[in-house]
Enzyme design. Structure first.
Site, PDB file in Angstrom:
ATOM      1  N   GLY A  10       0.832  -1.257   0.151  1.00 48.19           N
ATOM      2  CA  GLY A  10       0.030   0.025  -0.023  1.00 48.19           C
ATOM      3  C   GLY A  10       0.736   1.089   0.057  1.00 48.19           C
ATOM      4  N   ASN A  84       0.900  -2.619   5.211  1.00 49.19           N
ATOM      5  CA  ASN A  84      -0.019  -1.420   5.380  1.00 49.19           C
ATOM      6  C   ASN A  84      -1.068  -1.553   4.380  1.00 49.19           C
ATOM      7  OD1 ASN A  84      -0.480   1.665   5.884  1.00 49.19           O
ATOM      8  ND2 ASN A  84      -0.010   1.265   3.589  1.00 49.19           N
ATOM      9  N   TYR A 150     -15.466  -3.629   8.977  1.00 47.86           N
ATOM     10  CA  TYR A 150     -13.863  -3.096   9.014  1.00 47.86           C
ATOM     11  C   TYR A 150     -13.348  -3.433  10.516  1.00 47.86           C
ATOM     12  CZ  TYR A 150      -9.971   0.433   8.805  1.00 47.86           C
ATOM     13  OH  TYR A 150      -8.858   0.738   9.069  1.00 47.86           O
ATOM     14  N   GLU A 186      -6.318   8.910   1.554  1.00 45.97           N
ATOM     15  CA  GLU A 186      -7.549   8.739   0.574  1.00 45.97           C
ATOM     16  C   GLU A 186      -8.487   7.635   1.453  1.00 45.97           C
ATOM     17  OE1 GLU A 186      -5.771   6.931  -2.954  1.00 45.97           O
ATOM     18  OE2 GLU A 186      -4.535   8.716  -3.272  1.00 45.97           O
TER      19      GLU A 186
HETATM   20  P1  NAP Z   1      -5.170   5.038   1.814  1.00 48.80           P
HETATM   21  O1  NAP Z   1      -4.708   6.316   1.281  1.00 48.80           O
HETATM   22  O2  NAP Z   1      -6.433   4.619   0.854  1.00 48.80           O
HETATM   23  O3  NAP Z   1      -3.923   3.915   1.357  1.00 48.80           O
HETATM   24  C1  NAP Z   1      -4.390   2.481   1.199  1.00 48.80           C
HETATM   25  C2  NAP Z   1      -3.400   1.641   0.255  1.00 48.80           C
HETATM   26  O4  NAP Z   1      -3.687   0.329   0.619  1.00 48.80           O
HETATM   27  C3  NAP Z   1      -3.035   1.884  -1.207  1.00 48.80           C
HETATM   28  O5  NAP Z   1      -1.728   2.402  -1.351  1.00 48.80           O
HETATM   29  C4  NAP Z   1      -3.698   0.997  -1.815  1.00 48.80           C
HETATM   30  O6  NAP Z   1      -2.990   0.977  -3.045  1.00 48.80           O
HETATM   31  C5  NAP Z   1      -3.654  -0.154  -0.765  1.00 48.80           C
HETATM   32  N1  NAP Z   1      -4.410  -1.369  -1.067  1.00 48.80           N
HETATM   33  C6  NAP Z   1      -5.682  -1.223  -0.573  1.00 48.80           C
HETATM   34  N2  NAP Z   1      -6.638  -2.232  -0.888  1.00 48.80           N
HETATM   35  C7  NAP Z   1      -5.372  -2.925  -1.611  1.00 48.80           C
HETATM   36  C8  NAP Z   1      -5.472  -4.447  -2.429  1.00 48.80           C
HETATM   37  N3  NAP Z   1      -6.550  -5.194  -2.453  1.00 48.80           N
HETATM   38  N4  NAP Z   1      -4.180  -4.925  -2.779  1.00 48.80           N
HETATM   39  C9  NAP Z   1      -3.358  -3.942  -2.746  1.00 48.80           C
HETATM   40  N5  NAP Z   1      -3.162  -2.791  -2.323  1.00 48.80           N
HETATM   41  C10 NAP Z   1      -4.188  -2.496  -1.613  1.00 48.80           C
HETATM   42  O7  NAP Z   1      -5.300   4.889   3.017  1.00 48.80           O
HETATM   43  P2  NAP Z   1      -4.434   4.726   4.598  1.00 48.80           P
HETATM   44  O8  NAP Z   1      -5.183   5.666   5.567  1.00 48.80           O
HETATM   45  O9  NAP Z   1      -2.973   5.031   4.045  1.00 48.80           O
HETATM   46  O10 NAP Z   1      -4.460   3.203   5.013  1.00 48.80           O
HETATM   47  C11 NAP Z   1      -3.343   2.229   5.139  1.00 48.80           C
HETATM   48  C12 NAP Z   1      -3.678   1.595   6.227  1.00 48.80           C
HETATM   49  O11 NAP Z   1      -3.918   2.190   7.379  1.00 48.80           O
HETATM   50  C13 NAP Z   1      -4.752   0.460   6.047  1.00 48.80           C
HETATM   51  O12 NAP Z   1      -4.498  -0.706   6.446  1.00 48.80           O
HETATM   52  C14 NAP Z   1      -5.799   1.387   6.846  1.00 48.80           C
HETATM   53  O13 NAP Z   1      -6.760   0.458   7.395  1.00 48.80           O
HETATM   54  C15 NAP Z   1      -4.986   1.820   8.098  1.00 48.80           C
HETATM   55  N6  NAP Z   1      -5.421   2.681   8.722  1.00 48.80           N
HETATM   56  C16 NAP Z   1      -6.038   3.932   8.373  1.00 48.80           C
HETATM   57  C17 NAP Z   1      -6.442   4.953   9.346  1.00 48.80           C
HETATM   58  C18 NAP Z   1      -6.937   6.332   8.720  1.00 48.80           C
HETATM   59  O14 NAP Z   1      -7.758   6.803   9.323  1.00 48.80           O
HETATM   60  N7  NAP Z   1      -6.483   6.570   7.556  1.00 48.80           N
HETATM   61  C19 NAP Z   1      -6.639   4.581  10.475  1.00 48.80           C
HETATM   62  C20 NAP Z   1      -6.253   3.584  11.052  1.00 48.80           C
HETATM   63  C21 NAP Z   1      -5.574   2.511  10.207  1.00 48.80           C
HETATM   64  P3  NAP Z   1      -3.599   0.710  -4.518  1.00 48.80           P
HETATM   65  O15 NAP Z   1      -5.180   1.171  -4.396  1.00 48.80           O
HETATM   66  O16 NAP Z   1      -2.521   1.301  -5.354  1.00 48.80           O
HETATM   67  O17 NAP Z   1      -3.737  -1.007  -4.602  1.00 48.80           O
END
Ligand code: NAP
Length: 250
Positions: A10, A84, A150, A186
């Site tokens: 990710g 991630n 989730y 995102e």
């Molecule tokens: P984001 O900006 O939407 O990034 C998500 C990343 O995961 C993207 O790079 C996407 O890449 C990749 N991804 C998603 N589904 C995938 C799949 N099926 N196969 C391969 N890659 C995949 O969100 P983020 O906030 O940085 O999230 C990163 C992590 O942090 C996640 O695990 C999320 O649950 C966790 N998190 C986020 C928050 C928050 O508030 N934002 C809070 C706690 C935890 P592609 O689309 O290019 O594949």
């Protein structure tokens, strides 16, 4: 961190992107994973370090294993895996939620993370060294309304992390998880299927974490001395008390 091989899933957005920037600034060699090749290309242009890209969907078991098998010899020995990749899809009560959203979350956030771990582990186990850092969430600690699946996926990440640490204890591989609260990325755009107005409301008046805040904490986990495992790290915006209590600016 100099010359260590760090694999980030990710990496094409948000926390993964910021983590790639942080580790590159500390001299790591990076394996950047994601589905969007154009975003990984864009990121790589900004990084002043050696990189490899692996383009795959974590839900596709075969593609995950093929991707890691395709690494050249001098990239096989991954020092740090940052699991991630993941997203939320929808925010609905169980009775009206879309089952395709459930599949996307369980298959990606849980099974995908497990597949990547399994694909990377053989080299780490035979070298008896390495570190795995999983992205959990505060949602893996307390459930919140309409987030049952989730939250389930992140509770599973927590359980898997703790089990993995036990299993890998005899071989000396460090395993930990970081559990962020609200981070502005995102993430909400994906959750609300491109509804930017709804996504923006999530972060209104909260002074959310930035992806860089989380990347700093991940770097801290990775930089701890070999004999130290940061097993569990919860990081919240100061205005957030838990997964559902927020003190929003009005
Ligand atoms: P984001 O900006 O939407 O990034 C998500 C990343 O995961 C993207 O790079 C996407 O890449 C990749 N991804 C998603 N589904 C995938 C799949 N099926 N196969 C391969 N890659 C995949 O969100 P983020 O906030 O940085 O999230 C990163 C992590 O942090 C996640 O695990 C999320 O649950 C966790 N998190 C986020 C928050 C928050 O508030 N934002 C809070 C706690 C935890 P592609 O689309 O290019 O594949």
């Amino acid at each position: 961190m100099k010359n260590k091989i760090v694999c980030i899933t990710g990496a094409s957005s948000g926390i993964g992107w910021a983590t790639a920037m942080a580790f590159a600034n500390h001299g790591a060699r990076l394996i950047l994973c994601g589905r969007r090749k154009n975003k990984l290309e864009e990121l790589q242009q900004l990084l002043n370090t050696e990189c490899k890209q692996l383009i795959f969907d974590v839900r596709n078991r075969k593609a995950v294993f093929q991707a890691f098998e395709s690494l050249p010899k001098d990239w096989e020995q991954i020092d740090i895996l940052i699991n991630n990749a993941g997203n939320a899809h929808g925010l609905d009560p169980v009775q009206t939620a879309n089952i395709d959203d459930w599949d996307a979350m369980i298959d990606g956030n849980v099974k995908g993370l497990m597949y990547v771990t399994k694909a990377v582990l053989p080299q780490m186990v035979s070298a008896k060294r390495g570190q795995i850092i999983n992205l959990g969430s505060i949602s893996g600690r307390e459930v919140y309304p309409n987030g049952s699946v989730y939250c389930s996926s992140k509770f599973a990440v927590d359980a898997f992390t703790n089990g993995l640490r036990i299993d890998l204890n005899p071989v000396g591989i460090r395993v930990g998880a970081i559990h962020p609260g609200l981070v502005e990325t995102e993430f909400s755009n994906v959750r609300f299927k491109g509804d930017q107005e709804r996504a923006a409301k999530v972060y209104q008046g909260i002074e959310a974490l930035t992806p860089e805040d989380v990347a700093d904490a991940i770097l801290y986990m990775a930089n701890a001395p070999e004999k130290v495992t940061i097993a569990d790290l919860v990081i919240l915006p100061t205005r957030q008390a838990n997964s559902y209590v927020n003190n929003r600016l009005t």
